[in-house]
Design a protein around this motif. Structure first.
Motif, PDB file in Angstrom:
ATOM      1  N   ALA A  80       0.828  -1.203   0.000  1.00  0.00           N
ATOM      2  CA  ALA A  80       0.000   0.000   0.000  1.00  0.00           C
ATOM      3  C   ALA A  80       0.864   1.256   0.000  1.00  0.00           C
ATOM      4  O   ALA A  80       0.578   2.225  -0.724  1.00  0.00           O
ATOM      5  CB  ALA A  80      -0.924  -0.009   1.214  1.00  0.00           C
ATOM      6  N   LEU A  81       1.931   1.243   0.781  1.00  0.00           N
ATOM      7  CA  LEU A  81       2.839   2.391   0.836  1.00  0.00           C
ATOM      8  C   LEU A  81       3.562   2.595  -0.498  1.00  0.00           C
ATOM      9  O   LEU A  81       3.746   3.730  -0.951  1.00  0.00           O
ATOM     10  CB  LEU A  81       3.852   2.210   1.960  1.00  0.00           C
ATOM     11  N   GLU A  82       3.965   1.498  -1.116  1.00  0.00           N
ATOM     12  CA  GLU A  82       4.638   1.593  -2.412  1.00  0.00           C
ATOM     13  C   GLU A  82       3.682   2.120  -3.492  1.00  0.00           C
ATOM     14  O   GLU A  82       4.089   2.906  -4.358  1.00  0.00           O
ATOM     15  CB  GLU A  82       5.196   0.225  -2.810  1.00  0.00           C
ATOM     16  N   THR A 106      -7.545   8.632   2.321  1.00  0.00           N
ATOM     17  CA  THR A 106      -6.384   7.862   1.845  1.00  0.00           C
ATOM     18  C   THR A 106      -5.317   7.786   2.927  1.00  0.00           C
ATOM     19  O   THR A 106      -4.810   6.699   3.258  1.00  0.00           O
ATOM     20  CB  THR A 106      -5.778   8.504   0.581  1.00  0.00           C
ATOM     21  N   TYR A 107      -4.985   8.938   3.486  1.00  0.00           N
ATOM     22  CA  TYR A 107      -3.932   8.984   4.501  1.00  0.00           C
ATOM     23  C   TYR A 107      -4.407   8.411   5.841  1.00  0.00           C
ATOM     24  O   TYR A 107      -3.598   7.871   6.605  1.00  0.00           O
ATOM     25  CB  TYR A 107      -3.426  10.417   4.663  1.00  0.00           C
ATOM     26  N   THR A 108      -5.680   8.510   6.098  1.00  0.00           N
ATOM     27  CA  THR A 108      -6.211   7.896   7.319  1.00  0.00           C
ATOM     28  C   THR A 108      -6.052   6.379   7.264  1.00  0.00           C
ATOM     29  O   THR A 108      -5.668   5.747   8.256  1.00  0.00           O
ATOM     30  CB  THR A 108      -7.692   8.263   7.505  1.00  0.00           C
ATOM     31  N   ILE A 109      -6.334   5.794   6.110  1.00  0.00           N
ATOM     32  CA  ILE A 109      -6.181   4.345   5.937  1.00  0.00           C
ATOM     33  C   ILE A 109      -4.736   3.930   6.166  1.00  0.00           C
ATOM     34  O   ILE A 109      -4.446   2.975   6.905  1.00  0.00           O
ATOM     35  CB  ILE A 109      -6.639   3.924   4.534  1.00  0.00           C
ATOM     36  N   LEU A 110      -3.812   4.664   5.554  1.00  0.00           N
ATOM     37  CA  LEU A 110      -2.395   4.315   5.657  1.00  0.00           C
ATOM     38  C   LEU A 110      -1.865   4.492   7.077  1.00  0.00           C
ATOM     39  O   LEU A 110      -1.209   3.600   7.631  1.00  0.00           O
ATOM     40  CB  LEU A 110      -1.577   5.167   4.683  1.00  0.00           C
ATOM     41  N   MET A 111      -2.141   5.636   7.684  1.00  0.00           N
ATOM     42  CA  MET A 111      -1.615   5.896   9.025  1.00  0.00           C
ATOM     43  C   MET A 111      -2.242   4.982  10.065  1.00  0.00           C
ATOM     44  O   MET A 111      -1.580   4.558  11.015  1.00  0.00           O
ATOM     45  CB  MET A 111      -1.815   7.368   9.391  1.00  0.00           C
ATOM     46  N   SER A 112      -3.503   4.672   9.905  1.00  0.00           N
ATOM     47  CA  SER A 112      -4.160   3.756  10.831  1.00  0.00           C
ATOM     48  C   SER A 112      -3.506   2.384  10.784  1.00  0.00           C
ATOM     49  O   SER A 112      -3.241   1.767  11.829  1.00  0.00           O
ATOM     50  CB  SER A 112      -5.647   3.641  10.485  1.00  0.00           C
ATOM     51  N   LEU A 127       4.485   9.819  10.896  1.00  0.00           N
ATOM     52  CA  LEU A 127       4.794  11.247  10.923  1.00  0.00           C
ATOM     53  C   LEU A 127       5.181  11.748   9.537  1.00  0.00           C
ATOM     54  O   LEU A 127       4.752  12.831   9.108  1.00  0.00           O
ATOM     55  CB  LEU A 127       5.919  11.522  11.918  1.00  0.00           C
ATOM     56  N   LEU A 128       5.981  10.968   8.818  1.00  0.00           N
ATOM     57  CA  LEU A 128       6.374  11.352   7.453  1.00  0.00           C
ATOM     58  C   LEU A 128       5.148  11.435   6.544  1.00  0.00           C
ATOM     59  O   LEU A 128       5.037  12.342   5.712  1.00  0.00           O
ATOM     60  CB  LEU A 128       7.386  10.343   6.899  1.00  0.00           C
ATOM     61  N   LEU A 129       4.243  10.486   6.691  1.00  0.00           N
ATOM     62  CA  LEU A 129       3.010  10.514   5.896  1.00  0.00           C
ATOM     63  C   LEU A 129       2.172  11.742   6.234  1.00  0.00           C
ATOM     64  O   LEU A 129       1.570  12.365   5.351  1.00  0.00           O
ATOM     65  CB  LEU A 129       2.195   9.243   6.145  1.00  0.00           C
ATOM     66  N   TYR A 130       2.135  12.090   7.508  1.00  0.00           N
ATOM     67  CA  TYR A 130       1.357  13.251   7.949  1.00  0.00           C
ATOM     68  C   TYR A 130       1.923  14.530   7.320  1.00  0.00           C
ATOM     69  O   TYR A 130       1.171  15.390   6.840  1.00  0.00           O
ATOM     70  CB  TYR A 130       1.390  13.335   9.464  1.00  0.00           C
ATOM     71  N   LYS A 131       3.242  14.644   7.327  1.00  0.00           N
ATOM     72  CA  LYS A 131       3.882  15.812   6.715  1.00  0.00           C
ATOM     73  C   LYS A 131       3.657  15.832   5.206  1.00  0.00           C
ATOM     74  O   LYS A 131       3.404  16.888   4.620  1.00  0.00           O
ATOM     75  CB  LYS A 131       5.387  15.802   7.023  1.00  0.00           C
ATOM     76  N   GLU A 132       3.762  14.667   4.578  1.00  0.00           N
ATOM     77  CA  GLU A 132       3.528  14.555   3.136  1.00  0.00           C
ATOM     78  C   GLU A 132       2.102  14.971   2.786  1.00  0.00           C
ATOM     79  O   GLU A 132       1.873  15.699   1.805  1.00  0.00           O
ATOM     80  CB  GLU A 132       3.777  13.113   2.701  1.00  0.00           C
TER      81      GLU A 132
END
Length: 281
Positions: A80-82, A106-112, A127-132
């Motif tokens: 999913a990250l890739e 989208t980001y909620t799914i990934l960070m969760s 944290l990196l995803l949040y900044k992105e």
């Protein structure tokens, strides 16, 4: 069909093919394909998820989110990250046809999915995803994402919420949360919950340091101290220093007996017997 137990995902796929062959609904239709992706995700059918997504002629954000969530549900968080990274590269390379604009879901799914791992490295990746999310796409968190992050940090046991990076991440999320629409007192409750947990963990970390260096409450001093042979021979350990908090006493055979000390002049005038008449009550 995808929600049945046991799964009937095979029948769902055949139904989509029949609709397509009959000219009723194309298999590449966004809604039909997205529904099939979710059905495959419920059945942990990763191959079916990917096949259904690639059949879509023009995937939208909803279909993309279904793909990301399907990978995570199948335990393929790295995939999913890739997939998200490839999408970002296409965006940054200005390939208009090669990327899909994500949203906060989208980001909620990934960070969760990442925060459920419960490690410091996972927290750093979140944290990196949040900044992105904020810097690359200009997306701000919603209340659902705020709660997911805060819950992970304050209930993450010994792995989350105890280092400086976690604390900064949490404070950043709380600052962003101030711009959201909360009911009266809701945000304050979250701030107090975070503060309480962080203060507790700091105190626990301090206790660990105290115990480590022998200054904590668990450090006990041995009662049976070793006696120096020379001091024992000379009986120096039994010398009375002559100091007493409430007046000097006399040392007799290891016992201190109180002896009233009076000034001879005061005693001759009997001034020690004068009652001042002063009472506290």
């Amino acid at each position: 069909l995808g929600r049945c137990k046991p799964s009937r995902i095979g029948e769902a796929k055949e139904l989509v093919v029949k609709f397509d062959q009959a000219g009723l609904v194309a298999s590449g239709n966004q809604r039909v394909a997205t529904a099939l992706i979710r059905a495959c995700a419920n059945s942990l059918d990763l191959d079916g998820i990917q096949a259904a997504y690639h059949d879509i002629h023009t995937p939208d954000t909803i279909a993309f989110n279904a793909l990301i969530e399907g990978c995570c549900r199948c335990g393929k968080v790295r995939m999913a990250l890739e997939t998200m990274a490839d999408n970002n590269d296409s965006y940054l390379n200005k390939d208009k046809n090669g990327y899909i604009s994500p949203d906060v879901v989208t980001y909620t799914i990934l960070m969760s999915a990442i925060l459920k791992i419960g490690t410091s490295s996972a927290s750093n990746r979140a944290l990196l995803l949040y900044k992105e999310m904020k810097r690359v796409w200009g997306i701000m968190p919603d209340r659902a994402l705020v709660d997911i992050i805060l819950t992970a940090m304050i209930s993450g046991g010994n792995s989350l919420g105890i280092n400086d990076e976690d604390a900064r991440f949490t404070m950043t999320v709380l600052r962003d949360a101030k711009h959201l629409d909360w009911k009266r007192g809701e945000l304050r409750k979250r701030e107090m919950a975070v503060k309480g947990v962080f203060m507790y963990r700091i105190s626990e970390a301090w206790k660990e340091d105290e115990d480590k260096y022998g200054t904590g409450s668990t450090n006990t001093i041995k009662q049976n101290k070793p006696v120096d042979p020379l001091f024992k021979k000379k009986q120096w350990n039994q010398f009375d220093s002559g100091f007493s908090l409430w007046g000097r006493g006399s040392f007799d055979g290891g016992k201190v007996t109180k002896k009233k000390e009076t000034d001879e002049f005061l005693e001759s005038k009997k001034w020690n017997d004068i009652d001042s008449s002063f009472r506290i009550i």
